[in-house]
Design a protein around this motif. Structure first.
Motif, PDB file in Angstrom:
ATOM      1  N   TYR A  69       7.238   0.022   3.539  1.00 16.88           N
ATOM      2  CA  TYR A  69       6.680   0.028   2.189  1.00 16.88           C
ATOM      3  C   TYR A  69       5.998  -1.280   1.808  1.00 16.88           C
ATOM      4  CZ  TYR A  69       9.663   4.094   2.114  1.00 16.88           C
ATOM      5  OH  TYR A  69      10.248   5.295   2.425  1.00 16.88           O
ATOM      6  N   LEU A  70       6.041  -2.256   2.696  1.00 19.99           N
ATOM      7  CA  LEU A  70       5.435  -3.549   2.391  1.00 19.99           C
ATOM      8  C   LEU A  70       3.920  -3.515   2.576  1.00 19.99           C
ATOM      9  CD1 LEU A  70       7.991  -5.982   4.061  1.00 19.99           C
ATOM     10  CD2 LEU A  70       7.763  -5.445   1.626  1.00 19.99           C
ATOM     11  N   ASN A  71       3.232  -4.283   1.759  1.00 12.61           N
ATOM     12  CA  ASN A  71       1.781  -4.451   1.853  1.00 12.61           C
ATOM     13  C   ASN A  71       1.491  -5.599   2.812  1.00 12.61           C
ATOM     14  OD1 ASN A  71      -0.948  -4.901   1.464  1.00 12.61           O
ATOM     15  ND2 ASN A  71      -0.735  -5.663  -0.629  1.00 12.61           N
ATOM     16  N   PRO A  72       0.893  -5.328   3.968  1.00 15.71           N
ATOM     17  CA  PRO A  72       0.663  -6.403   4.949  1.00 15.71           C
ATOM     18  C   PRO A  72      -0.306  -7.470   4.461  1.00 15.71           C
ATOM     19  CG  PRO A  72      -0.471  -4.384   5.619  1.00 15.71           C
ATOM     20  CD  PRO A  72       0.402  -4.021   4.454  1.00 15.71           C
ATOM     21  N   LEU A  73      -1.094  -7.165   3.425  1.00 15.60           N
ATOM     22  CA  LEU A  73      -2.072  -8.124   2.913  1.00 15.60           C
ATOM     23  C   LEU A  73      -1.527  -8.962   1.753  1.00 15.60           C
ATOM     24  CD1 LEU A  73      -5.224  -5.799   2.854  1.00 15.60           C
ATOM     25  CD2 LEU A  73      -4.531  -7.418   4.638  1.00 15.60           C
ATOM     26  N   TYR A  74      -0.259  -8.765   1.409  1.00 20.07           N
ATOM     27  CA  TYR A  74       0.307  -9.424   0.219  1.00 20.07           C
ATOM     28  C   TYR A  74       0.294 -10.943   0.333  1.00 20.07           C
ATOM     29  CZ  TYR A  74       3.861 -11.016  -3.117  1.00 20.07           C
ATOM     30  OH  TYR A  74       4.536 -11.672  -4.116  1.00 20.07           O
ATOM     31  N   SER A  75      -0.132 -11.576  -0.746  1.00 19.81           N
ATOM     32  CA  SER A  75      -0.053 -13.023  -0.882  1.00 19.81           C
ATOM     33  C   SER A  75       0.343 -13.324  -2.321  1.00 19.81           C
ATOM     34  CB  SER A  75      -1.404 -13.676  -0.556  1.00 19.81           C
ATOM     35  OG  SER A  75      -1.346 -15.072  -0.767  1.00 19.81           O
ATOM     36  N   HIS A  76       1.437 -14.029  -2.509  1.00 21.53           N
ATOM     37  CA  HIS A  76       1.960 -14.249  -3.859  1.00 21.53           C
ATOM     38  C   HIS A  76       0.878 -14.797  -4.791  1.00 21.53           C
ATOM     39  CE1 HIS A  76       4.720 -15.253  -7.094  1.00 21.53           C
ATOM     40  NE2 HIS A  76       4.210 -16.478  -7.110  1.00 21.53           N
ATOM     41  N   ASN A  77       0.685 -14.122  -5.911  1.00 21.82           N
ATOM     42  CA  ASN A  77      -0.315 -14.521  -6.899  1.00 21.82           C
ATOM     43  C   ASN A  77       0.401 -14.858  -8.203  1.00 21.82           C
ATOM     44  OD1 ASN A  77      -2.407 -14.808  -8.688  1.00 21.82           O
ATOM     45  ND2 ASN A  77      -3.211 -12.728  -8.474  1.00 21.82           N
ATOM     46  N   PRO A  78       0.463 -16.131  -8.572  1.00 20.74           N
ATOM     47  CA  PRO A  78       1.206 -16.530  -9.772  1.00 20.74           C
ATOM     48  C   PRO A  78       0.463 -16.238 -11.072  1.00 20.74           C
ATOM     49  CG  PRO A  78       0.166 -18.450  -8.799  1.00 20.74           C
ATOM     50  CD  PRO A  78      -0.127 -17.296  -7.879  1.00 20.74           C
TER      51      PRO A  78
ATOM     52  N   VAL B 244      -2.209  -8.761  11.117  1.00 24.12           N
ATOM     53  CA  VAL B 244      -1.568  -9.771  10.265  1.00 24.12           C
ATOM     54  C   VAL B 244      -0.352 -10.369  10.964  1.00 24.12           C
ATOM     55  CG1 VAL B 244      -0.267 -10.080   8.121  1.00 24.12           C
ATOM     56  CG2 VAL B 244      -2.372  -8.745   8.101  1.00 24.12           C
ATOM     57  N   GLU B 245       0.466  -9.524  11.568  1.00 21.28           N
ATOM     58  CA  GLU B 245       1.646 -10.029  12.278  1.00 21.28           C
ATOM     59  C   GLU B 245       1.245 -10.871  13.485  1.00 21.28           C
ATOM     60  OE1 GLU B 245       3.766  -6.460  13.134  1.00 21.28           O
ATOM     61  OE2 GLU B 245       4.610  -6.265  11.100  1.00 21.28           O
ATOM     62  N   GLY B 246       0.123 -10.507  14.127  1.00 22.78           N
ATOM     63  CA  GLY B 246      -0.334 -11.273  15.274  1.00 22.78           C
ATOM     64  C   GLY B 246      -0.791 -12.669  14.918  1.00 22.78           C
ATOM     65  N   ASN B 247      -1.260 -12.831  13.669  1.00 25.75           N
ATOM     66  CA  ASN B 247      -1.716 -14.145  13.224  1.00 25.75           C
ATOM     67  C   ASN B 247      -0.602 -14.982  12.598  1.00 25.75           C
ATOM     68  OD1 ASN B 247      -4.382 -13.777  14.035  1.00 25.75           O
ATOM     69  ND2 ASN B 247      -4.927 -12.719  12.137  1.00 25.75           N
TER      70      ASN B 247
ATOM     71  N   TRP C 198      -4.163   1.241   8.577  1.00 25.58           N
ATOM     72  CA  TRP C 198      -3.139   0.362   8.009  1.00 25.58           C
ATOM     73  C   TRP C 198      -2.232  -0.195   9.104  1.00 25.58           C
ATOM     74  CZ3 TRP C 198      -2.983  -2.302   3.833  1.00 25.58           C
ATOM     75  CH2 TRP C 198      -3.671  -1.867   2.692  1.00 25.58           C
ATOM     76  N   ALA C 199      -1.937   0.624  10.090  1.00 30.01           N
ATOM     77  CA  ALA C 199      -1.111   0.151  11.202  1.00 30.01           C
ATOM     78  C   ALA C 199      -1.825  -0.969  11.954  1.00 30.01           C
ATOM     79  CB  ALA C 199      -0.789   1.320  12.140  1.00 30.01           C
ATOM     80  N   GLU C 200      -3.143  -0.831  12.126  1.00 26.28           N
ATOM     81  CA  GLU C 200      -3.911  -1.875  12.802  1.00 26.28           C
ATOM     82  C   GLU C 200      -3.967  -3.157  11.963  1.00 26.28           C
ATOM     83  OE1 GLU C 200      -6.284  -3.683  15.770  1.00 26.28           O
ATOM     84  OE2 GLU C 200      -4.877  -1.986  15.731  1.00 26.28           O
ATOM     85  N   ILE C 201      -4.119  -3.000  10.642  1.00 27.11           N
ATOM     86  CA  ILE C 201      -4.100  -4.172   9.751  1.00 27.11           C
ATOM     87  C   ILE C 201      -2.775  -4.906   9.869  1.00 27.11           C
ATOM     88  CG2 ILE C 201      -4.057  -4.866   7.331  1.00 27.11           C
ATOM     89  CD1 ILE C 201      -6.137  -2.674   6.774  1.00 27.11           C
TER      90      ILE C 201
END
Length: 324
Positions: free
Chosen positions: A272-281, A321-324, A314-317
């Motif tokens: 359920y996690l978004n692989p592109l997530y980056s905390h936005n304050p 992301v995990e590869g980087n 999405w699986a490729e994304i």
């Protein structure tokens, strides 16, 4: 940010000194607050004339300014969704576009986001206290307060924070899931108490995730899972109509398992996690222009259009992301 049900002024314009004092103590001297009523002024007046309902009279709440932002609920919202489901089965282009527009579902999405933005602006830009209510305070009220917190508070956009938001603003606050989600959301039955308010909320959250693809820690799959479990679930999280029924009458926690406990298992959580997530304050202000509101294809067209290629993308994304 506060929420409540409507005041019971009635046709005789009764007063509640305790309520007036309570709202008065929230504001400092000279400070003003906003009351956002999710009914039209006419609907609020009719509630007062027909029985115990009503609104806060200006003379009794001098520091509060009342704003009416009408949001449909009940039968109009249910019929709008049924028309949308029928439109999604349409084959011809002209008829599809016409039936999508006539369903008015996207108008409901726009109205909900607009009202939530109004509440968020009063809090963030005006620095004012905000009270939101409709009639009972368990439907459109919760829709607005929950969306406003998502817009304003980055902690609500994490997976854990979003679960807490749902628990606090929908479950514990008394949204009557059993009445509103009695049958399949797309059923042609028009039960008096049925209405897809929670679905409308999830749709609005999807609109936020589409406009801010990096700002929400969870993805579309979580929203689809929540929709499914609100209507038919192996878990007790969305059972009953209020906390009293769950805790005292049905003892849900003792006799069922929690959906949250299942979702938070490491192997499930990853789905359920978004692989592109980056905390936005920052505050995220969604566009509510008609061109910005889109049909949630992942839900409304999921039985019509295969999602294999999107799932593979999405699986490729996630792999990249995990590869980087």
């Amino acid at each position: 940010l506060l929420r409540s049900s409507q005041p019971l002024t009635g046709p005789n314009r009764r007063r509640c000194r305790e309520d007036e004092k309570l709202l008065g103590t929230i504001l400092d001297e000279g400070e003003r607050g906003f009351i956002i009523d999710t009914r039209s002024a006419q609907a609020a007046k009719q509630a007062r004339m027909s029985g115990g309902g009503g609104t806060e009279p200006k003379s009794s709440y001098p520091q509060w300014r009342r704003l009416h932002r009408a949001l449909d609920r009940g039968r109009p919202l249910q019929e709008s969704f049924i028309r949308l489901v029928e439109a999604c089965a349409e084959q011809g282009m002209d008829r599809w576009l016409g039936r999508l527009e006539s369903s008015r579902w996207l108008s409901h999405v726009k109205a909900a986001l607009s009202t939530a933005c109004l509440a968020a602006q009063c809090l963030d830009r005006e620095g004012c206290k905000v009270l939101v209510h409709g009639a009972e305070g368990t439907d459109t009220t919760l829709l607005v307060t929950a969306l406003a917190q998502l817009i304003l508070d980055p902690s609500c956009r994490s997976l854990e924070g979003f679960q807490g938001l749902l628990e606090r603003e929908w479950i514990q606050a008394g949204h009557p899931f059993q009445l509103r989600c009695a049958r399949s959301a797309s059923s042609h039955g028009r039960g008096k108490q049925e209405a897809p308010l929670f679905l409308l909320f999830l749709d609005c959250v999807w609109q936020l995730s589409r406009q801010f693809p990096f700002s929400l820690e969870f993805g579309e799959q979580l929203l689809l899972t929540l929709f499914d479990n609100a209507y038919a679930s192996s878990y007790g999280t969305f059972l009953c109509n209020n906390e009293k029924e769950r805790s005292v009458l049905c003892k849900v926690k003792e006799s069922t398992h929690s959906l949250w406990a299942w979702l938070n298992q490491p192997e499930e959580r990853q789905k359920y996690l978004n692989p592109l997530y980056s905390h936005n304050p920052l505050v995220i202000w969604p566009s509510v222009e008609p061109q910005s509101i889109q049909l949630w294809q992942g839900l409304f067209l999921r039985w019509i259009r295969p999602s294999q290629h999107l799932d593979e993308a999405w699986a490729e994304i996630r792999r990249l992301v995990e590869g980087n």
